[in-house]
Design an enzyme around this catalytic site. Structure first.
Site, PDB file in Angstrom:
ATOM      1  N   ASP A  63      15.639  13.257   1.730  1.00 31.11           N
ATOM      2  CA  ASP A  63      14.926  12.196   2.420  1.00 31.11           C
ATOM      3  C   ASP A  63      13.678  12.743   3.122  1.00 31.11           C
ATOM      4  OD1 ASP A  63      15.386   9.225   3.681  1.00 31.11           O
ATOM      5  OD2 ASP A  63      14.515  10.585   5.159  1.00 31.11           O
ATOM      6  N   SER A  69      13.781   6.970   3.055  1.00 33.88           N
ATOM      7  CA  SER A  69      13.541   7.284   1.642  1.00 33.88           C
ATOM      8  C   SER A  69      14.805   7.072   0.818  1.00 33.88           C
ATOM      9  CB  SER A  69      13.047   8.724   1.494  1.00 33.88           C
ATOM     10  OG  SER A  69      11.783   8.876   2.083  1.00 33.88           O
ATOM     11  N   ASP A  70      15.934   7.518   1.343  1.00 34.99           N
ATOM     12  CA  ASP A  70      17.202   7.316   0.647  1.00 34.99           C
ATOM     13  C   ASP A  70      17.509   5.830   0.487  1.00 34.99           C
ATOM     14  OD1 ASP A  70      18.296   9.877  -0.007  1.00 34.99           O
ATOM     15  OD2 ASP A  70      18.639  10.231   2.111  1.00 34.99           O
ATOM     16  N   VAL A  71      17.357   5.084   1.564  1.00 33.34           N
ATOM     17  CA  VAL A  71      17.726   3.672   1.533  1.00 33.34           C
ATOM     18  C   VAL A  71      16.815   2.882   0.592  1.00 33.34           C
ATOM     19  CG1 VAL A  71      17.822   1.558   2.914  1.00 33.34           C
ATOM     20  CG2 VAL A  71      18.822   3.676   3.793  1.00 33.34           C
TER      21      VAL A  71
END
Length: 399
Positions: A146, A174-176
């Protein structure tokens, strides 16, 4: 194509079989979204479990990351270093509609779980690969995260604090967002599959997904010669007598109304501050004056005056204040799942769901909690399952 879909608005993916080989957040979140919409999601974990189970403070067999992003799933624990573990995974893929993997590029292929091989036996398979930089290109083999995605995409560079330092956004954005982009890619592919008859390989990565969040920023950077002005000065965060608030402007009349609301009409008539562009150039002269004004009174008083003037402004809440906010409670904007070994796990409700189905999701599972049940449903008999457990190829959590 496995399983006939019987969609409803509440559960459009009922009957869909999903294998989630992902770890962390991006891949599991995508799989969880499919589960929220009715899919049967099997989380395939190694004996040591998804690494997100240990990133941060642990509560029982979870951290908040694993407890939040793995709701609505069952867990099958396979040792992929064992030939029988790989054989089980391959067998399960023949009846799967969706496979989600987050291995480093090339690893799934080496394990015998690459798209080309699996799609020969299951042409309807929708296969999603999630990685840091994508499956090809000079950076494909680089490790991603992330924080790396936030840095690489340009997000950190535009998130400069009052200290003049570029900062990482303080959540796994970023992950989400990668999980959300991955979900929409799967959703559109499933829609096409109903007509085309085949699935496809989808390549989604953290860095591209985060860059996509920046929208106009790349165009702005080029068109303004590498030094873009601030967009809507004097919008931003302001400290009040008892907290912080956010003030936003989207048109010129709002600036004039703002100046009137705070009793500083002189700032509206000052030629240095005549429009957005000039205010951006003269921000160092304007913003300190507004800070001084806002610091003199409590937040609630300012909000009352600004809202009366039709100015966009709101108190800055922390996550706990958001959860207990009267609007959030009244609109049921949060969900709570009682998770064994953890307790009450609160999370924001997923937008756009047609019912309160998210409230009925099962909590995130322990490693291998459902191994026996998953294998039995796949056609393994009791003796075969016992032998696989004895060999260590499969693990079953102790209840």
């Amino acid at each position: 194509m496995a399983g006939r879909l019987t969609p409803t608005h509440e559960a459009p993916y009922r009957g869909l079989k999903v294998l989630d080989f992902g770890q962390g957040i991006a891949s599991p979140y995508c799989a969880m979204l499919l589960g929220i919409y009715g899919a049967d999601v099997i989380k395939v974990e190694p004996p040591e479990g998804d690494w997100s189970r240990y990133l941060g403070t642990t509560y029982g067999n979870h951290t908040t990351l694993s407890a939040v992003y793995n709701r609505g799933k069952r867990s099958l624990c396979l040792d992929m270093k064992h030939k029988d573990g790989i054989a089980i995974a391959q067998r399960l893929t023949r009846e799967a509609d969706v496979l989600i993997e987050g291995f480093r590029p090339g690893v799934a292929e080496r394990l015998g779980l690459g798209y080309e091989g699996l799609s020969r036996d299951n042409p309807g398979l929708v296969y999603l690969s999630v990685s840091g930089f994508g499956q090809s290109g000079p950076y494909a083999k680089r490790p991603g995260s992330d924080s790396v995605a936030q840095a690489f995409s340009g997000l950190v560079s535009i998130n400069v604090g009052t200290d003049g330092v570029p900062h990482r956004v303080g959540t796994t954005i970023s992950d989400v967002v990668t999980g959300v982009y991955a979900f929409q890619a799967i959703a559109t592919t499933l829609f096409a599959r109903a007509t085309v008859g085949t699935g496809r390989w989808i390549d989604v990565n953290l860095c591209q997904s985060t860059a996509a969040l920046l929208g106009h920023k790349v165009a702005e950077f080029i068109l303004e010669g590498g030094a873009p002005r601030a967009l809507n000065v004097p919008a931003g965060t302001y400290q009040t007598q008892d907290g912080w608030m956010m003030v936003t402007l989207v048109n010129e009349p709002q600036y004039k109304r703002l100046c009137a609301a705070i009793g500083r009409e002189d700032l509206a008539s000052d030629p240095r501050f005549a429009d957005f562009a000039r205010r951006a150039d003269a921000a160092d002269a304007l913003i300190p004056q507004l800070r001084e004004v806002f610091s003199a009174q409590p937040t609630e008083g300012w909000l009352a005056r600004l809202h009366a003037a039709d100015i966009i402004a709101e108190r800055i809440l922390n996550p706990g204040e958001w959860l207990r906010n009267v609007h959030v409670e009244e609109t049921k904007a949060s969900v709570c799942q009682d998770t064994p070994g953890v307790g009450a796990v609160y999370t924001p409700r997923t937008p756009g769901i047609a019912s309160l189905s998210e409230d009925r999701l099962c909590p995130a599972p322990d490693v291998g909690q459902d191994s026996r049940a998953v294998l039995a449903e796949a056609g393994f008999d009791h003796a075969e399952i016992d032998a696989l457990l004895q060999s260590g190829a499969v693990r079953q959590a102790k209840r």
